[in-house]
Enzyme design. Structure first.
Site, PDB file in Angstrom:
ATOM      1  N   TYR A   1     -57.206  23.220 -75.330  1.00 55.18           N
ATOM      2  CA  TYR A   1     -57.072  22.426 -76.541  1.00 55.18           C
ATOM      3  C   TYR A   1     -58.419  22.106 -77.177  1.00 55.18           C
ATOM      4  O   TYR A   1     -58.473  21.705 -78.339  1.00 55.18           O
ATOM      5  CB  TYR A   1     -56.382  21.094 -76.221  1.00 55.18           C
ATOM      6  CG  TYR A   1     -54.876  21.130 -76.111  1.00 55.18           C
ATOM      7  CD1 TYR A   1     -54.130  22.295 -76.309  1.00 55.18           C
ATOM      8  CD2 TYR A   1     -54.179  19.961 -75.799  1.00 55.18           C
ATOM      9  CE1 TYR A   1     -52.755  22.292 -76.191  1.00 55.18           C
ATOM     10  CE2 TYR A   1     -52.796  19.955 -75.691  1.00 55.18           C
ATOM     11  CZ  TYR A   1     -52.086  21.122 -75.887  1.00 55.18           C
ATOM     12  OH  TYR A   1     -50.713  21.111 -75.782  1.00 55.18           O
ATOM     13  N   GLY A   2     -59.481  22.226 -76.419  1.00 50.43           N
ATOM     14  CA  GLY A   2     -60.782  21.737 -76.876  1.00 50.43           C
ATOM     15  C   GLY A   2     -61.342  22.410 -78.112  1.00 50.43           C
ATOM     16  O   GLY A   2     -62.207  21.854 -78.794  1.00 50.43           O
TER      17      GLY A   2
ATOM     18  N   CYS B   1     -62.656  14.541 -70.215  1.00 48.47           N
ATOM     19  CA  CYS B   1     -61.706  15.653 -70.085  1.00 48.47           C
ATOM     20  C   CYS B   1     -61.127  15.565 -68.687  1.00 48.47           C
ATOM     21  O   CYS B   1     -61.856  15.330 -67.722  1.00 48.47           O
ATOM     22  CB  CYS B   1     -62.401  16.999 -70.298  1.00 48.47           C
ATOM     23  SG  CYS B   1     -61.323  18.442 -70.005  1.00 48.47           S
ATOM     24  N   THR B   2     -59.823  15.751 -68.572  1.00 43.28           N
ATOM     25  CA  THR B   2     -59.172  15.564 -67.282  1.00 43.28           C
ATOM     26  C   THR B   2     -59.511  16.659 -66.271  1.00 43.28           C
ATOM     27  O   THR B   2     -59.205  16.518 -65.087  1.00 43.28           O
ATOM     28  CB  THR B   2     -57.642  15.494 -67.459  1.00 43.28           C
ATOM     29  OG1 THR B   2     -57.186  16.635 -68.191  1.00 43.28           O
ATOM     30  CG2 THR B   2     -57.253  14.216 -68.186  1.00 43.28           C
ATOM     31  N   HIS B   3     -60.144  17.750 -66.715  1.00 48.28           N
ATOM     32  CA  HIS B   3     -60.585  18.783 -65.777  1.00 48.28           C
ATOM     33  C   HIS B   3     -61.854  18.377 -65.027  1.00 48.28           C
ATOM     34  O   HIS B   3     -62.091  18.838 -63.912  1.00 48.28           O
ATOM     35  CB  HIS B   3     -60.856  20.098 -66.519  1.00 48.28           C
ATOM     36  CG  HIS B   3     -59.630  20.843 -66.921  1.00 48.28           C
ATOM     37  ND1 HIS B   3     -58.775  20.389 -67.904  1.00 48.28           N
ATOM     38  CD2 HIS B   3     -59.106  22.015 -66.478  1.00 48.28           C
ATOM     39  CE1 HIS B   3     -57.780  21.257 -68.059  1.00 48.28           C
ATOM     40  NE2 HIS B   3     -57.966  22.245 -67.203  1.00 48.28           N
TER      41      HIS B   3
ATOM     42  N   ASP C   1     -50.456  17.458 -70.689  1.00 52.42           N
ATOM     43  CA  ASP C   1     -51.830  17.921 -70.925  1.00 52.42           C
ATOM     44  C   ASP C   1     -51.754  19.384 -71.345  1.00 52.42           C
ATOM     45  O   ASP C   1     -50.687  20.005 -71.324  1.00 52.42           O
ATOM     46  CB  ASP C   1     -52.666  17.753 -69.652  1.00 52.42           C
ATOM     47  CG  ASP C   1     -54.149  18.067 -69.858  1.00 52.42           C
ATOM     48  OD1 ASP C   1     -54.621  17.991 -71.007  1.00 52.42           O
ATOM     49  OD2 ASP C   1     -54.838  18.391 -68.878  1.00 52.42           O
ATOM     50  N   SER C   2     -52.910  19.928 -71.695  1.00 50.61           N
ATOM     51  CA  SER C   2     -52.971  21.323 -72.117  1.00 50.61           C
ATOM     52  C   SER C   2     -52.790  22.296 -70.960  1.00 50.61           C
ATOM     53  O   SER C   2     -52.515  23.468 -71.172  1.00 50.61           O
ATOM     54  CB  SER C   2     -54.317  21.601 -72.789  1.00 50.61           C
ATOM     55  OG  SER C   2     -55.384  21.315 -71.896  1.00 50.61           O
TER      56      SER C   2
ATOM     57  N   CYS D   1     -54.623  13.984 -71.909  1.00 47.38           N
ATOM     58  CA  CYS D   1     -55.527  14.984 -72.491  1.00 47.38           C
ATOM     59  C   CYS D   1     -56.395  14.277 -73.512  1.00 47.38           C
ATOM     60  O   CYS D   1     -55.881  13.647 -74.443  1.00 47.38           O
ATOM     61  CB  CYS D   1     -54.731  16.104 -73.159  1.00 47.38           C
ATOM     62  SG  CYS D   1     -55.768  17.303 -74.043  1.00 47.38           S
ATOM     63  N   ASN D   2     -57.702  14.375 -73.341  1.00 47.92           N
ATOM     64  CA  ASN D   2     -58.615  13.674 -74.234  1.00 47.92           C
ATOM     65  C   ASN D   2     -58.615  14.264 -75.629  1.00 47.92           C
ATOM     66  O   ASN D   2     -58.669  13.535 -76.623  1.00 47.92           O
ATOM     67  CB  ASN D   2     -60.028  13.693 -73.641  1.00 47.92           C
ATOM     68  CG  ASN D   2     -60.073  13.061 -72.266  1.00 47.92           C
ATOM     69  OD1 ASN D   2     -59.625  13.661 -71.294  1.00 47.92           O
ATOM     70  ND2 ASN D   2     -60.606  11.851 -72.164  1.00 47.92           N
TER      71      ASN D   2
END
Length: 292
Positions: A47-48, A197-199, A15-16, A78-79
């Site tokens: 990354y967004g 988003c994984t956050h 992921d980022s 990461c989406n």
């Protein structure tokens, strides 16, 4: 000397930053017998706001690093990266002598959301890059073309979750930000919301409160864990051990900062974090061990 058993190689997750640790958490719980290596590209977070071309290039750099560490499966946790670069990463792995599968977070989430929606109205909270890609619209339509998806870009949310001002995540300011992003979904009457988003799972209770208790929230971790289990089984790559596997961590930024943040996302102890520098290597050779 006989070749090492490919089932003993680790699953690689990347992921980022630390957000993908929410996905790793689900994998550790669902498939505890596997070994894992996690790479957080924190030097290039977030990354967004990146372009698709940048994300594809970053993905190739990361894939080369993880393949060099003998990964048997790549999980793009990461989406934004999944939306922009998954097809290119899959082609890259299929072109090697390894034939390694690459799994992203978009399709499993989309399929689960379609399965649980009652009204056929689904919402999406995601980064600007993910929304702009249209990946979720395509994934949802592929499952059921009669389902409507309303996507809301949340450019401020992931940075606030990863690096909250003053170190306090759950503030009134964050609550106001979340409320603003959820408002269009509430107004549209969606009954299912994808956290793209994984956050975002770290503030899931706050998001649930803004959406209302009738709304079903879909996250990537559980859905992705089921797909990983299916792929390992179909490829005969599942670990045969009875006990727990190991997990290790790499990051491209400050290892100490990653470790300090990571425990909150993983909800388990972090081992030592190794710093790595990812040099662009579009034509890098990959190891030629046997196909899984």
């Amino acid at each position: 000397m006989p070749a090492a058993d490919p089932r003993d190689r680790p699953i690689a997750v990347f992921d980022s930053g630390v957000g993908g640790l929410t996905v790793l958490h689900e994998l550790l719980v669902s498939l505890p017998q596997e070994d894992y290596v996690y790479l957080g590209d924190s030097a290039r977070f977030p990354y967004g706001e990146r372009t698709p071309e940048e994300l594809e290039r970053f993905g190739m750099d990361i894939a080369d690093e993880l393949i060099a560490r003998r990964a048997k499966l790549l999980v793009v946790a990461c989406n934004s990266m999944t939306s922009a670069a998954l097809p290119a990463l899959q082609r890259r792995m299929l072109e090697t002598t390894l034939g390694i599968d690459v799994i992203g977070v978009v399709r499993p989430e989309a399929a689960q959301a379609v399965a649980v929606t009652r009204s056929g109205r689904i919402g999406l909270l995601a980064t600007r890059a993910t929304v702009a890609s249209g990946a979720y619209e395509r994934a949802v339509a592929a499952v059921d073309p009669h389902v409507d998806l309303l996507a809301v870009a949340c450019p401020d949310l992931a940075p606030l979750v990863q690096d909250p001002p003053g170190g306090d995540l759950f503030t009134r300011e964050l609550e106001d930000v979340v409320r603003g992003y959820c408002a269009p979904l509430v107004e549209a009457g969606v009954d299912t919301v994808i956290l793209g988003c994984t956050h975002y799972p770290l503030v899931r209770p706050m998001i649930q409160r803004m959406l209302g208790r009738h709304a079903t929230i879909v996250t990537s971790g559980a859905a992705l864990a089921r797909q990983v289990e299916h792929v390992l089984g179909s490829r005969d790559l599942a670990s045969g051990r009875a006990g727990e596997g190991t997990y290790s961590f790499l990051c491209t930024g400050d290892a100490g900062a990653f470790r300090a943040l990571g425990t909150r996302f993983l909800q388990m102890p972090l081992t030592e974090v190794e710093h790595v520098d990812l040099a662009p290597s579009p034509n890098a050779e990959v190891p030629a061990w046997p196909r899984p």
